[in-house]
Scaffold this active site. Sequence first.
Site, PDB file in Angstrom:
ATOM      1  N   ARG A 100       0.564  -1.148   0.093  1.00 22.63           N
ATOM      2  CA  ARG A 100      -0.074   0.407  -0.026  1.00 22.63           C
ATOM      3  C   ARG A 100       0.803   0.739   0.098  1.00 22.63           C
ATOM      4  O   ARG A 100       1.661   1.395   1.068  1.00 22.63           O
ATOM      5  CB  ARG A 100      -0.985   0.203   1.237  1.00 22.63           C
ATOM      6  CG  ARG A 100      -1.795   0.974   1.560  1.00 22.63           C
ATOM      7  CD  ARG A 100      -2.917   0.862   2.256  1.00 22.63           C
ATOM      8  NE  ARG A 100      -3.872   0.427   2.173  1.00 22.63           N
ATOM      9  CZ  ARG A 100      -5.174   0.674   2.405  1.00 22.63           C
ATOM     10  NH1 ARG A 100      -5.061   1.810   3.180  1.00 22.63           N
ATOM     11  NH2 ARG A 100      -5.966  -0.202   1.652  1.00 22.63           N
ATOM     12  N   ASP A 218     -17.851   7.665  -1.679  1.00 24.24           N
ATOM     13  CA  ASP A 218     -16.093   7.524  -1.348  1.00 24.24           C
ATOM     14  C   ASP A 218     -15.566   8.774  -0.644  1.00 24.24           C
ATOM     15  O   ASP A 218     -16.076   9.643  -0.617  1.00 24.24           O
ATOM     16  CB  ASP A 218     -15.177   7.094  -2.424  1.00 24.24           C
ATOM     17  CG  ASP A 218     -13.199   6.910  -1.277  1.00 24.24           C
ATOM     18  OD1 ASP A 218     -13.511   6.790  -0.946  1.00 24.24           O
ATOM     19  OD2 ASP A 218     -12.627   6.020  -2.043  1.00 24.24           O
ATOM     20  N   CYS A 258     -16.539   1.817   0.536  1.00 21.45           N
ATOM     21  CA  CYS A 258     -14.679   0.701   0.462  1.00 21.45           C
ATOM     22  C   CYS A 258     -14.741   1.182   2.635  1.00 21.45           C
ATOM     23  O   CYS A 258     -14.000  -0.081   2.242  1.00 21.45           O
ATOM     24  CB  CYS A 258     -13.820   0.961  -0.242  1.00 21.45           C
ATOM     25  SG  CYS A 258     -13.547   2.611  -0.346  1.00 21.45           S
TER      26      CYS A 258
HETATM   27  N1   CP Z   1     -11.169  -0.133   2.593  1.00 23.75           N
HETATM   28  C1   CP Z   1     -10.036  -0.055   2.708  1.00 23.75           C
HETATM   29  O1   CP Z   1      -8.849  -0.459   2.061  1.00 23.75           O
HETATM   30  O2   CP Z   1     -10.104  -0.363   4.289  1.00 23.75           O
HETATM   31  P1   CP Z   1      -8.894  -0.101   5.009  1.00 23.75           P
HETATM   32  O3   CP Z   1      -8.130   1.640   4.913  1.00 23.75           O
HETATM   33  O4   CP Z   1      -8.788  -0.155   6.243  1.00 23.75           O
HETATM   34  O5   CP Z   1      -7.709  -1.008   4.513  1.00 23.75           O
HETATM   35  N1  NVA Z   2     -10.530   6.821  -1.593  1.00 28.53           N
HETATM   36  C1  NVA Z   2      -9.600   6.155  -0.233  1.00 28.53           C
HETATM   37  C2  NVA Z   2      -9.477   4.848  -0.343  1.00 28.53           C
HETATM   38  C3  NVA Z   2      -9.994   4.089   0.629  1.00 28.53           C
HETATM   39  C4  NVA Z   2      -9.834   2.478   1.688  1.00 28.53           C
HETATM   40  C5  NVA Z   2      -7.988   6.713   0.008  1.00 28.53           C
HETATM   41  O1  NVA Z   2      -7.648   6.512  -1.666  1.00 28.53           O
HETATM   42  O2  NVA Z   2      -7.743   7.064   1.172  1.00 28.53           O
END
Ligand code: CP
Ligand code: NVA
Length: 299
Positions: A100, A218, A258
Amino acid sequence: MTKHFLSMLDMPQEEAWNVLKRAKEMKDNKVRTNLLDGKVVLMIFEKASTRTRVSFEVGIRQLGGDPVFIAAKDSQLGRSEPLEDTARVLSRYADGLVVRTFGQRKLDILAEYGTIPVINALTDEYHPCQLMSDMLTMYERTPDLRNVKVAWIGDGNNMAHSFINSAALFGFELALAIPEGYDPDQEIMEKAAALGANFKITRDPAEAAAGAHFINTDVWASMGQEEEQRIREEAFRGFIVDEALMAKAAPDVKFMHCLPAHCGEEVSAGVFESSASIVWDQAENRLHAQKAIMEWIWK
Ligand code: CP
Ligand code: NVA
């Protein structure tokens, strides 16, 4: 050749459908395997996470493997060791990377310089693991996704990009209501359109929601955009999924997010807590979808 899952489009259409069906089977039968027996999957996170981190750690264990979590800031990555070097070193210890981070380019470098699979656990550009879970959540209710209309209300962000790519793979109709100045990336839209994605952009949430079977939204400011929160609140005013917007959709419309959600901003508390809200199924399905993605990679 090493398989990576950096965006939805890394999966050919037929394989994406197979992964989706396998995820459903894994959920229904509470599947545990020993596919990852003896394998270590490293999880490198440069942004916060609850769902992605936990569902991957649990999923890796349910496939017989061992997850090892690395907070990027506590590693040499946080002191600017080049990604090219990190990729080559980690490939000597482990069997896969779940990452991530911010720019998608970082994943490309890890995939290019390493010799082990890389899975995108969210970048500024994409969130493909979330989308496989969202597809499963829709598929459970409507197996023929080609007869489904999906509305996206809000930012043209990583989630919107992954929905656009998913429209190319799964054939649903996608209507995105996005304020001016926050459109999805042009190149991503052109590529998906060339692959046959049926999507359109409007500035009017009611138009996008009209007749929709699933309404998605979102947060208005994604991770890394926290300092834009105020300016975005202005720009996104009117892009809330509330009871009035849900009333424009198909009679049995479902609400999706999400998570994490900001109730009172992008969604009203009433919609979020209503019986039309399927956000907890979506969150659960992260686990099943990711197990199927990992099976696709390592089988
Ligand atoms: N939806 C999602 O990716 O949640 P987290 O940021 O908690 O991993
Ligand atoms: N668009 C959001 C999604 C989080 C799961 C972000 O990138 O923070």
